[in-house]
Design a protein around this motif. Structure first.
Motif, short mmCIF file in Angstrom:
data_model
loop_
_atom_site.label_atom_id
_atom_site.label_comp_id
_atom_site.label_asym_id
_atom_site.label_seq_id
_atom_site.Cartn_x
_atom_site.Cartn_y
_atom_site.Cartn_z
N THR A 179 2.78 -0.99 10.75
CA THR A 179 4.12 -0.39 10.83
C THR A 179 4.65 -0.24 9.41
O THR A 179 5.09 -1.22 8.80
N PRO A 180 4.59 0.96 8.87
CA PRO A 180 4.99 1.13 7.46
C PRO A 180 6.51 1.01 7.28
O PRO A 180 7.29 1.35 8.16
N LEU A 217 9.10 3.79 -6.29
CA LEU A 217 9.70 3.19 -5.10
C LEU A 217 8.79 2.15 -4.47
O LEU A 217 9.25 1.11 -3.98
N VAL A 218 7.48 2.40 -4.47
CA VAL A 218 6.52 1.41 -3.95
C VAL A 218 6.54 0.15 -4.81
O VAL A 218 6.54 -0.98 -4.31
N ILE A 274 1.27 -4.67 3.37
CA ILE A 274 2.61 -4.08 3.47
C ILE A 274 2.49 -2.57 3.22
O ILE A 274 2.53 -2.11 2.07
N PRO A 275 2.35 -1.75 4.26
CA PRO A 275 2.28 -0.30 4.04
C PRO A 275 3.69 0.25 3.73
O PRO A 275 4.66 -0.11 4.41
N ILE A 276 3.77 1.12 2.75
CA ILE A 276 5.05 1.72 2.36
C ILE A 276 4.86 3.23 2.28
O ILE A 276 4.01 3.72 1.53
N THR A 277 5.64 3.96 3.05
CA THR A 277 5.56 5.42 3.07
C THR A 277 6.82 6.01 2.47
O THR A 277 7.93 5.65 2.88
N ILE A 278 6.65 6.90 1.52
CA ILE A 278 7.78 7.55 0.86
C ILE A 278 7.87 8.98 1.36
O ILE A 278 6.92 9.76 1.21
N VAL A 290 0.84 -1.19 0.00
CA VAL A 290 0.00 0.00 0.00
C VAL A 290 0.88 1.25 0.00
O VAL A 290 1.78 1.39 0.84
N ALA A 291 0.62 2.15 -0.93
CA ALA A 291 1.27 3.46 -0.89
C ALA A 291 0.58 4.25 0.22
O ALA A 291 -0.50 4.82 0.02
N PHE A 292 1.20 4.29 1.40
CA PHE A 292 0.54 4.81 2.60
C PHE A 292 1.10 6.17 2.99
O PHE A 292 2.30 6.30 3.26
N SER A 293 0.23 7.18 3.02
CA SER A 293 0.64 8.54 3.42
C SER A 293 0.08 8.93 4.78
O SER A 293 0.55 9.89 5.38
N GLY A 294 -0.92 8.21 5.24
CA GLY A 294 -1.60 8.59 6.47
C GLY A 294 -2.80 9.49 6.23
O GLY A 294 -3.50 9.85 7.18
N GLY A 295 -3.04 9.85 4.98
CA GLY A 295 -4.21 10.65 4.64
C GLY A 295 -5.47 9.81 4.67
O GLY A 295 -5.44 8.59 4.89
#
Length: 420
Positions: A74-75, A116-117, A48-52, A23-28
């Motif tokens: 936990t990203p 990157l994700v 799998i959360p992934i934060t860039i 998941v492209a995770f931003s917290g939004g």
């Protein structure tokens, strides 16, 4: 609006269940809701959360971690600030990034995030990638293009679009699954080093934007009467120093966002023609971009030839068009990069400007590569005999003489050629 019809609409939409999903995770709102949808609707076997981090700032990253804790995830954190600054923003400055008034920013970060994700998803052997775009916006195309370039074998899940959810329906679902909403304005915001978008795609025609929403920009009425003087030094078209202090590009941008924002510089309120050829009212704040791009264009006017300047305007416009439309990695965009980089070899010098109540006034220019030669061009100099130009003017005027003769013939025939 009630919850049951929303859940029923989702239930009627076919989904692939049981996958390992990145998941492209931003917290939004969108990406937070995506976590709940993966659990309750997609029944994902692993999330799998992934934060860039592309320079959203410490406050936004802290908010992301707080949302992640509430969601019980936990990203993976990937720090891309340097890559975004050195490899993406540098090119944007050299290309005078401007898509019909918008200094392309989210257009770039979405594609960097997607790359990157996708790479991380492949590394972790995921089956699919999920992202939070709507079906009315531009990001679905940008993300999709890049996902398919770097991870073509993975499924792409876009629940807000595929479940046909409105913003209100998303908010109701968030409340149902106890997901906190922290938007200052409906539609939220998207912040990068270069530009911050306000409620993208959600701003009504004459909707006022309250002062508390701005991060950098002050109302002009609150700006100081003295103004602020800044000096930027460029090398190969890239800012390398601010007010005599050598700084990395991201440091210069961060400082200018504060300095120019204090003087009410950086507001963009425009009609934007999106990838779907539908207009939306878009509001941005980009103080540093306003200053840097104005000074960069001025340096180009001083150091490039007339033909380079005219042709580069075409190249710059096409560059921004490609980036906006999700084609950062396209062969044409890379070819344009090469041309732009060649023109920037002589883009070195210092420019001092005064930032004053929404205005940018250039005070001083210097460049060892300047083509400005007042000793030759100025009407105050006697650098060459002006009589030399008489024959040149006659030659340049010959086409006009020929046109006049044709017009005379047309007039005799009762026809008239439209001139001017």
């Amino acid at each position: 609006m009630f919850l049951a019809p929303i859940l029923e609409k989702i239930k009627q939409t076919p989904v692939t269940k049981g996958q390992k999903v990145a998941v492209a995770f931003s917290g939004g709102l969108d990406s937070s809701l995506a976590i709940a949808l993966l659990r309750h609707i997609y029944e994902a076997k692993e999330i799998i959360p992934i934060t860039i981090d592309v320079g959203q700032g410490e406050e936004e990253m802290q908010d992301m971690h707080a949302k992640a804790a509430i969601l019980g995830i936990t990203p993976f954190i990937i720090d891309a600030k340097e890559e975004f600054s050195q490899q993406w923003l540098s090119k944007a400055i050299q290309a005078n990034s401007d898509y019909n008034g918008y200094p392309v920013s989210t257009s770039m970060t979405r594609q960097l995030v997607a790359k990157l994700v996708a790479l991380k998803a492949k590394e972790l052997e995921c089956d699919a990638i999920l992202e939070g775009s709507t079906g009315k916006g531009n990001d679905q195309y940008r993300m999709h293009n890049v996902f398919k370039l770097f991870a073509p074998e993975l499924d792409i899940l876009v629940p807000v679009r595929d479940f046909n959810l409105t913003r209100l329906e998303e908010q109701i679902l968030c409340k149902h699954w106890n997901i906190p909403i922290s938007e200052q304005i409906v539609g939220g915001d998207d912040k990068t080093l270069w530009c911050r978008s306000i409620a993208s795609g959600a701003v009504d025609l004459n909707q006022p934007i309250p002062d508390h929403v701005w991060m950098w920009k002050r109302p002009i009425s609150h700006a100081s009467d003295e103004g602020i003087a800044v000096e930027i030094e460029f090398a190969q078209g890239i800012p390398i120093a601010l007010n005599g202090e050598s700084l990395p590009l991201d440091g210069i941008i961060a400082s200018l966002n504060q300095l120019a924002g204090q003087q009410g510089i950086g507001l963009i309120d425009m009609f934007e023609d999106g990838i779907m050829d539908l207009k939306s009212r878009e509001v941005y704040e980009a103080p540093a971009a306003h200053v840097i791009l104005k000074l960069h264009r001025d340096l180009e006017q001083q150091c490039l030839t007339k033909d380079e300047i005219q042709f580069k305007k075409i190249v710059d416009a096409q560059w921004a068009y490609l980036v906006y439309h999700g084609l950062w990695f396209s062969p044409l965009k890379q070819a344009l990069d090469a041309f732009i980089a060649q023109t920037q070899q002589v883009l070195g010098g210092k420019i001092r400007a005064k930032l004053y109540k929404g205005n940018i006034e250039i005070l001083h220019r210097e460049s060892k590569y300047s083509l400005f030669a007042p000793d030759v061009r100025s009407i105050k100099s006697a650098s060459f005999d002006q009589r030399w130009c008489a024959h040149a003017a006659k030659i340049k005027g010959l086409p006009c003489e020929i046109l006049a003769k044709r017009q005379e013939k047309l007039s005799k025939e009762g026809c008239y050629e439209i001139v001017g």
